[in-house]
Design a protein around this motif. Structure first.
Motif, short mmCIF file in Angstrom:
data_model
loop_
_atom_site.label_atom_id
_atom_site.label_comp_id
_atom_site.label_asym_id
_atom_site.label_seq_id
_atom_site.Cartn_x
_atom_site.Cartn_y
_atom_site.Cartn_z
N GLY A 67 2.86 1.51 -3.27
CA GLY A 67 2.02 1.98 -4.35
C GLY A 67 1.83 3.50 -4.29
O GLY A 67 1.85 4.18 -5.32
N TRP A 68 1.68 3.97 -3.07
CA TRP A 68 1.52 5.41 -2.90
C TRP A 68 2.81 6.14 -3.25
O TRP A 68 2.81 7.14 -3.95
N ALA A 80 4.63 -1.87 -6.93
CA ALA A 80 4.04 -2.43 -5.71
C ALA A 80 3.75 -3.91 -5.89
O ALA A 80 3.87 -4.71 -4.95
N SER A 121 -2.42 1.46 -4.89
CA SER A 121 -2.64 1.60 -3.45
C SER A 121 -4.06 1.25 -3.03
O SER A 121 -4.28 0.51 -2.07
N VAL A 159 0.86 -1.20 0.00
CA VAL A 159 0.00 0.00 0.00
C VAL A 159 0.89 1.24 0.00
O VAL A 159 0.72 2.16 -0.83
#
Ligand SMILES: [K+]
Ligand SMILES: [K+]
Lengths: 483, 483
Positions: free
Chosen positions: B29-30, B129, B37, B26
């Motif tokens: 991904g951000w 991610a 995310s 998460v």
């Protein structure tokens, strides 16, 4: 200390028997007028002379001969006898065919171990006496292995064979007359079955020469043929006959003898025979279904091809009938796996042997049950006998050695420059005593002539190791053995 | 009766831990702004909810929870937990990559079992991610397997692992705090080694993202990469680093923990580590010599390639570096055989494991000696422990099941239409937890995407069976287990 005098004596006696066997191709050579008689006679004389000399030397010394044998003597004897016989039996091939000793030894050891790999091509152009000699080698090797498997290996506890031991656990002088008696009975049963097979082949459409040769190599699950096309050269009726007698060749011969004595026929009392029949049935049905569904073959043709090839592979006979590599990947994979199974112990078939797989399976199930209930008591049996730890260790040793030998042989062959397919299937076909490998070189359509000499010797050792249930030969490599 | 409440509770607790692990991608991904995310957060929420519900249900009933486990509970628990984790962990792949559940489950189970077979191609175009998630799966699966191998399997006597049992033979409540303590220590050692590996990769020239990912999949001998070229995409210095840490990944992790506690480093006290080092050394030297002599390579290049590939194969990591099928048949055969050996028990490596081969070898030698001298007494030991009959049966069961599983899986794959090479090496690569197979389809240059769905599920089961030392899973198939 090893009883060397007895070892020498037995070699001498066996060489004399081999010389007698060589008289058959002498007569055949004269009958067919193929100019091989004189060479065969020469080989006979040489073998008889050496055999007689060895026996005389062993008997010469004033001290009486000690006839007792300990396990070490028996291990050395069993390995040595196959080597000496193979060397002597290669003589006619060298003399008649003018091939190198390497090729002759390869062909002979391949014959005696009932492997059936060949360096000869264009078989129909060879002297009939040579073709007969090859068949005779397989036949004699077959009965030799059965007698060894019934009379000697159980006492040495080779690969769990103690399960098939009938008397006390130690080898004693009393066993010798007992063994001689059984050998006579086994030999008679083997000869009668061979005769029956030959008559059936004759009725099914083979010439009498082909019928005799194929009968000799069918009962011994050897797989040598008189034609480059192997069994494909003969009409379908011959394939049914071949299937029947290969199947019989994969059953312990002792069962026929015991049935004759008891005058009752109950082979299913041996769980191994039951397992063998089930395996043949299941594979044949699966393949027939596969051929009918995926290749749109007529069910009778499909059944004939499936049955013949399944039995030929399971019994490690190695007769070729069709190019089953065209049957697709499932069939190829199935045949490759069945090769390892082999037939029943006490028959002429090679491979791991069905009963060892059955024993390993039962030990596994027992162990899994013990894992579930660590405090429970679980006993597993085979043919009413408890599978004790001695059997477990013995079977584990054989399975491990079997895989190990194939791996080492395959690596050695790859190092000699053979391609992966030839090296791997060559090692398997030798150690399992099958005959043909896979691929272009040593597949059913090829032969072993083009391999380097070193590879031929390595494969020959592999065949002998496979025939001697590996343990019997590997044990000679332990330093402990010679101390 | 099975302790189902405890089973449900443990699944719940593990799912909560998995949800925590999902928070890492998460954040990634951000950070990378790769639009994954939200999907990862969704998966986290779902996993946490289900995990929390299961734990709550298990704890809800008024009666106090019975924390005792019998072998049956432990067998079911170990198998179930991998399946449940794999299903939950496939969620992000389905959400982010929009691939089928089959593909997502295949990729996830391949990750968790540290197999490393993949259905994804063109890796560099996937969200960072997702790449990190794949690496994390292998890393978490690796430490999960080590804890299972140290804390649970020895008590179940899976494949002779009782040899590595430190305490009493029965599982009791006392083991739980003990296991928790060891788990913390193992986790710390694993994390420190991973960190060290990442730093070395960074210094050797990888970007920090590549360094972290490859460190996660090197220590876990998983073999997932961030590049389609696998390790070939990175400079030679990275290969030396990879060799070192793959080698460490193949050593029992417990040895590092014990060394830290004792403040003395003596890994050779475990005969398995000694055997492992010898095997790596011998194979590397043989291959280096082979490359220098037959391919005229510079000795340093030859050493680097030989070392990296040998360790990658023995530890069943499966990183690709060069197309070693160009090295000829000997190298191919050697690598194929080394695959089965695997690394040390107690590490993340797959395969049969070195100590089982050592044990089988010693049992064999002992049996051969007994055959020579039937009345002698021979004892064989491993790490000072006597190899008793329980160990022998246990090792035999594992070896037999190992071969049997591969054979059945290969046959099943062939029946699904895969060619012989793909079916056979696919079965081996799955059950040995290696990753890539051989041939055009699933070889190092290909991937598993094009296989039929059924084959992917079959391979997934094969990977899980291999990871659970087969016995643990097969035992669930016995009717006796459920009675
Ligand atoms: K044969
Ligand atoms: K792997």
């Amino acid at each position: 200390m090893l009883n060397l005098r007895l070892l020498v004596l037995v070699q001498g006696l066996f060489l004399s028997k081999l010389a007698l066997l060589m008289l058959i191709p002498v007569v055949a050579g004269w009958y067919f007028d193929d100019h091989s008689s004189f060479d065969f006679l020469l080989a006979t004389a040489a073998t008889a002379t050496i055999g007689g000399l060895l026996a005389a030397v062993a008997r010469f010394r004033p001290a009486p001969l000690n006839a007792s044998m300990r396990p070490r003597d028996m291990f050395l004897l069993t390995t040595l006898i196959w080597l000496v016989m193979a060397l002597a039996a290669s003589l006619p091939l060298v003399l008649v065919e003018h091939i190198s000793l390497t090729d002759a030894f390869f062909e002979t050891i391949s014959g005696l171990t009932t492997t059936g790999s060949t360096v000869l091509s264009d078989l129909s152009n060879h002297p009939p006496a040579i073709l007969l000699w090859r068949s005779l080698l397989q036949w004699a090797g077959g009965i030799g292995f059965i007698v060894m498997g019934v009379g000697i290996l159980p006492y040495l506890n080779v690969g769990g064979m103690k399960l098939y031991q009938t008397e006390s656990s130690d080898w004693s002088d009393k066993q010798v007359p007992h063994l001689k008696h059984y050998t006579r009975l086994l030999f008679t049963a083997y000869s009668l079955l061979t005769l029956a097979c030959a008559v059936c082949y004759l009725l099914a459409g083979m010439s009498w020469f082909d019928a005799i040769n194929h009968a000799l190599t069918t009962l011994s699950t050897g797989g040598y043929s008189t034609s480059d096309q192997s069994m494909a050269a003969f009409p379908p009726a011959c394939h049914w006959v071949g299937s029947l007698f290969m199947f019989i060749g994969g059953i312990p011969l002792l069962i026929f003898v015991q049935s004759l004595r008891r005058k009752s026929w109950r082979p299913w009392h041996d769980e191994q025979v039951f397992g063998y029949a089930k395996l043949v049935l299941a594979s044949t049905l699966a393949l027939t279904l596969f051929l009918v569904l995926s290749q749109q073959q007529h069910w009778l043709d499909a059944l004939r091809l499936a049955l013949f090839n399944t039995i030929s592979v399971i019994t490690t006979t190695g007769f070729a009938l069709t190019d089953y590599s065209a049957w697709g990947h499932f069939a190829m994979m199935l045949f490759f796996i069945l090769t390892f199974c082999g037939g029943c112990s006490g028959s002429t078939a090679g491979g791991i042997k069905i009963f060892r797989l059955q024993v390993a399976w039962r030990i596994m199930i027992r162990h899994l049950k013990r894992q579930i209930h660590p405090h429970g008591t679980f006993v597993s049996r085979f043919n009413q006998r408890v599978l004790n730890d001695e059997i477990v260790t013995s079977v584990l040793t054989l399975l491990f050695l079997f895989v190990f030998t194939i791996v080492v042989l395959a690596l050695a062959l790859a190092l000699m420059g053979l391609d992966t397919m030839t090296a791997l299937t060559g090692a398997v076909t030798a150690v399992c005593n099958v005959g043909p490998g896979l691929g272009d070189t040593i597949g059913p359509a090829g032969n072993f002539a083009s391999l380097p000499d070193l590879a031929k010797w390595a494969l020959g050792v592999g065949m002998l190791a496979g025939r001697l249930e590996i343990t019997t030969m590997v044990i000679l490599l332990l330093p402990k053995f010679w101390k």
